[in-house]
Design an enzyme around this catalytic site. Structure first.
Site, PDB file in Angstrom:
ATOM      1  N   ILE A  95       8.598  66.535 -14.864  1.00 21.03           N
ATOM      2  CA  ILE A  95       9.360  67.103 -15.979  1.00 21.03           C
ATOM      3  C   ILE A  95       8.538  67.064 -17.264  1.00 21.03           C
ATOM      4  O   ILE A  95       8.624  67.962 -18.100  1.00 21.03           O
ATOM      5  CB  ILE A  95      10.677  66.324 -16.155  1.00 21.03           C
ATOM      6  CG1 ILE A  95      11.502  66.382 -14.875  1.00 21.03           C
ATOM      7  CG2 ILE A  95      11.494  66.887 -17.317  1.00 21.03           C
ATOM      8  CD1 ILE A  95      12.669  65.420 -14.863  1.00 21.03           C
ATOM      9  N   TYR A 141      11.359  67.105  -7.875  1.00 22.42           N
ATOM     10  CA  TYR A 141      10.798  66.781  -9.187  1.00 22.42           C
ATOM     11  C   TYR A 141      11.217  65.367  -9.596  1.00 22.42           C
ATOM     12  O   TYR A 141      12.228  64.831  -9.144  1.00 22.42           O
ATOM     13  CB  TYR A 141      11.236  67.788 -10.259  1.00 22.42           C
ATOM     14  CG  TYR A 141      12.720  67.815 -10.558  1.00 22.42           C
ATOM     15  CD1 TYR A 141      13.259  67.011 -11.553  1.00 22.42           C
ATOM     16  CD2 TYR A 141      13.576  68.659  -9.866  1.00 22.42           C
ATOM     17  CE1 TYR A 141      14.613  67.038 -11.840  1.00 22.42           C
ATOM     18  CE2 TYR A 141      14.932  68.698 -10.145  1.00 22.42           C
ATOM     19  CZ  TYR A 141      15.448  67.888 -11.141  1.00 22.42           C
ATOM     20  OH  TYR A 141      16.791  67.918 -11.424  1.00 22.42           O
ATOM     21  N   CYS A 142      10.400  64.764 -10.450  1.00 23.64           N
ATOM     22  CA  CYS A 142      10.714  63.464 -11.042  1.00 23.64           C
ATOM     23  C   CYS A 142      10.098  63.448 -12.437  1.00 23.64           C
ATOM     24  O   CYS A 142       9.747  64.495 -12.970  1.00 23.64           O
ATOM     25  CB  CYS A 142      10.191  62.314 -10.177  1.00 23.64           C
ATOM     26  SG  CYS A 142       8.399  62.319  -9.927  1.00 23.64           S
ATOM     27  N   THR A 143       9.944  62.284 -13.042  1.00 22.05           N
ATOM     28  CA  THR A 143       9.467  62.227 -14.425  1.00 22.05           C
ATOM     29  C   THR A 143       8.018  62.680 -14.553  1.00 22.05           C
ATOM     30  O   THR A 143       7.692  63.574 -15.331  1.00 22.05           O
ATOM     31  CB  THR A 143       9.607  60.791 -14.976  1.00 22.05           C
ATOM     32  OG1 THR A 143      10.957  60.386 -14.864  1.00 22.05           O
ATOM     33  CG2 THR A 143       9.181  60.739 -16.436  1.00 22.05           C
TER      34      THR A 143
END
Length: 566
Positions: free
Chosen positions: A224, A196-198
């Site tokens: 996210i 996951y990342c932004t």
């Protein structure tokens, strides 16, 4: 949508762009007409956009994109209502005081070796709509969460899923992640990996990189940001989500503060002051009580590397200062830091917006040696003139070397010595001793004056740089750098060079066959260049002699290489 409400729009799209110039024209026209501010990055492989403006304008922008091309029909547009930028300093740093539209080589740079080929994005992991699709009470065997973000992002918020391991690489920048993956292959091999990342763009690239290694992979769809929209109370995400616009961070309705002040360790997660590490310029958390204009901060990663505050060597704590590439410069045989700095003054001037050069002396001090001219003989074979006296020592500075001849006794003299015989133009091939002393010397330089982004070596300094880059993996942690620049270089026949293709990104600058370099032959420099992986090396051949050229087109090629690391 209300005309007076402000918002931020974030989206990306990996796709082959058939006509990049047309798309550039569209963005300039559309964003300007809608008064949108922010960053638009375009490449032949897609777009990455973060813009702000009135909600109605952002909505019109989305509709115009969909009408412009079918490429955008299934794009995940993340639109959030927020206040106008209130902090001018933050807004300026995040690019929300102007509109910046640029064509770039890559949307995100995965590798710290940016000349290496990026993985095929079509091989990216499949999207998972929610972490809650996994059974946290009895998770699938081998499931791990991999956080693809930078350390300053994970400081203030991260996922915490019961019974599931979360890996935080703690990298300064996304381009360091591939090295972490390479070094931690055993922790990922055979696992079901959820990354996951932004917003998702970094996961797509990084998952393609891992899948190219054969591992199973999934991405959290929308990152996210979409997760927090789906679970307003935060769900498994604890803390705040760092975002790359004037909002700085976005939290859930129950966002706990998980960050701590770098100085006092009290709970704190506000980056609005934009305090930065004095060495690497990464954002650091410093609470209001600990902030001091005269204080220089050193981030956790630099502290681990033994970096301490030395006010004479630190960049001013001004967040508007663009970080330059710090390059360690190694001079040639029988030179010194001062003379090499003088010889490269023109180069430093041409690159002053991109680089900061650091010059050091080699560890082997050389004696003063001069060669007397052959005396003229008269008809009776007697010398017609006395031998020439040595040059005056008053203005002579010490000379140094990275390698010395096998018969070198390590002594230096305060006076001139006459050479034993004519100078051998191929003497550099016999100067192979002293490597261990030079490596130890450079380790101390990296420890005391680093970090450095790259190393530039000239002539014998290039030979030393080549040996270091060939041993880059072995020296990791003691001498970390991203690239080398080898000027009039040559390879020494030493066991340290016998490592197969050298994968360190490299720029080779040397005279062509008619380049008038009387010290190092064109073929010697070509042979050195051939030892490097061709996928991550570049060559500049010139006609300027035993120097580093600074006129076009050579300087443009040098800038192009260095620009990939900014």
């Amino acid at each position: 949508m209300s005309e007076d409400k402000y918002g931020v729009l974030l989206y990306y799209k990996y796709a082959e762009i058939p006509n990049l110039d047309d798309l550039l024209t569209f963005y300039h026209s559309n964003c300007s007409s809608l008064s949108l501010l922010g960053r638009v990055r375009l490449s032949s492989h897609g777009v990455n956009v973060t813009v702000g403006g009135n909600l109605s304008s952002l909505g019109n922008h989305i509709q115009a994109l969909k009408a412009y091309s079918t490429l955008f029909h299934h794009t995940d547009f993340k639109l959030a209502t927020c206040h106008h930028p209130l902090n001018d300093k933050v807004a300026q740093e995040c690019g929300f005081t102007s509109l910046s539209i640029r064509i770039v080589h890559e949307l995100v740079t995965l590798s710290s070796h940016p000349l290496l080929k990026s993985p095929n994005i079509s091989n990216a992991g499949k999207h998972l709509s929610s972490l809650h699709n996994t059974n946290s009470e009895s998770p699938e065997k081998g499931l791990v969460l991999l956080d693809a973000r930078n350390l300053y992002e994970t400081r203030i918020g991260k996922f915490d899923v019961p019974n599931v391991e979360t890996l935080d690489p703690q990298v300064r920048q996304f381009s360091d992640l591939s090295s972490w993956i390479d070094d931690n292959g055993e922790r990922l091999k055979g696992k079901n990996i959820l990354m996951y990342c932004t917003g998702g763009i970094r996961c797509e690239m990084a998952s393609a990189y891992i899948r190219s290694k054969g591992a199973g992979f999934e991405n959290l769809f929308g990152g996210i940001q979409r997760y927090l929209e789906q679970f307003p109370d935060g769900g498994f995400f604890k803390g705040k989500n760092f975002v790359f616009d004037h909002r700085i961070s976005v939290g859930s309705s129950d966002a706990n503060v998980i960050g701590t002040c770098l100085i006092c360790q009290c709970s704190f997660d506000d980056y609005s002051s934009r305090c930065r590490c004095a060495y690497c310029r990464m954002l650091v958390l410093v609470c209001g009580s600990c902030q001091n204009e005269s204080t220089q901060y050193v981030c956790e990663l630099c502290q681990k590397q033994g970096k301490a505050v030395r006010s004479t060597q630190l960049i001013e704590n001004d967040p508007r200062t663009s970080r330059k590439l710090r390059i360690l410069c190694l001079h040639g045989f029988r030179q010194n830091a001062s003379s090499f700095k003088g010889r490269t003054a023109s180069l430093a001037k041409k690159l002053k917006k991109m680089t900061e050069f650091v010059f050091i002396d080699a560890p082997h001090e050389l004696p003063f040696i001069y060669q007397t001219p052959m005396p003229e003989l008269n008809v009776n074979c007697a010398s017609s003139s006395p031998p020439s006296p040595p040059p005056p020592l008053d203005n002579c500075k010490k000379k140094f070397a990275w390698f010395v001849a096998p018969n070198f006794d390590g002594s230096s003299a305060a006076d001139w010595k006459v050479a034993d015989g004519p100078f051998d133009p191929l003497q550099y091939q016999q100067q192979t001793n002293g490597y261990d002393i030079s490596v130890s010397h450079l380790k101390n330089v990296f420890s005391q004056e680093g970090p450095f982004d790259g190393i530039l070596g000239f002539s014998q300094g290039a030979a030393m740089t080549a040996l270091i880059s060939a041993q880059q993996e072995k020296l990791k942690g003691e001498m970390d750098f991203k690239f080398v620049v080898l000027c009039s270089g040559f390879a020494l026949r030493m066991k340290e060079m016998e490592c197969g293709p050298i994968k360190c990104p490299s720029l080779h600058i040397f005279g062509n066959e008619h380049g008038k370099d009387r010290q190092i032959a064109n073929q010697a420099s070509k042979e050195l260049a051939s030892l490097y992986d061709s996928d991550c090396s570049a060559i500049v051949e010139h006609d300027c002699g035993h120097i580093i050229p600074t006129r076009s087109p050579y300087i443009d090629e040098i800038k192009d290489f260095l620009g990939r690391f900014l």
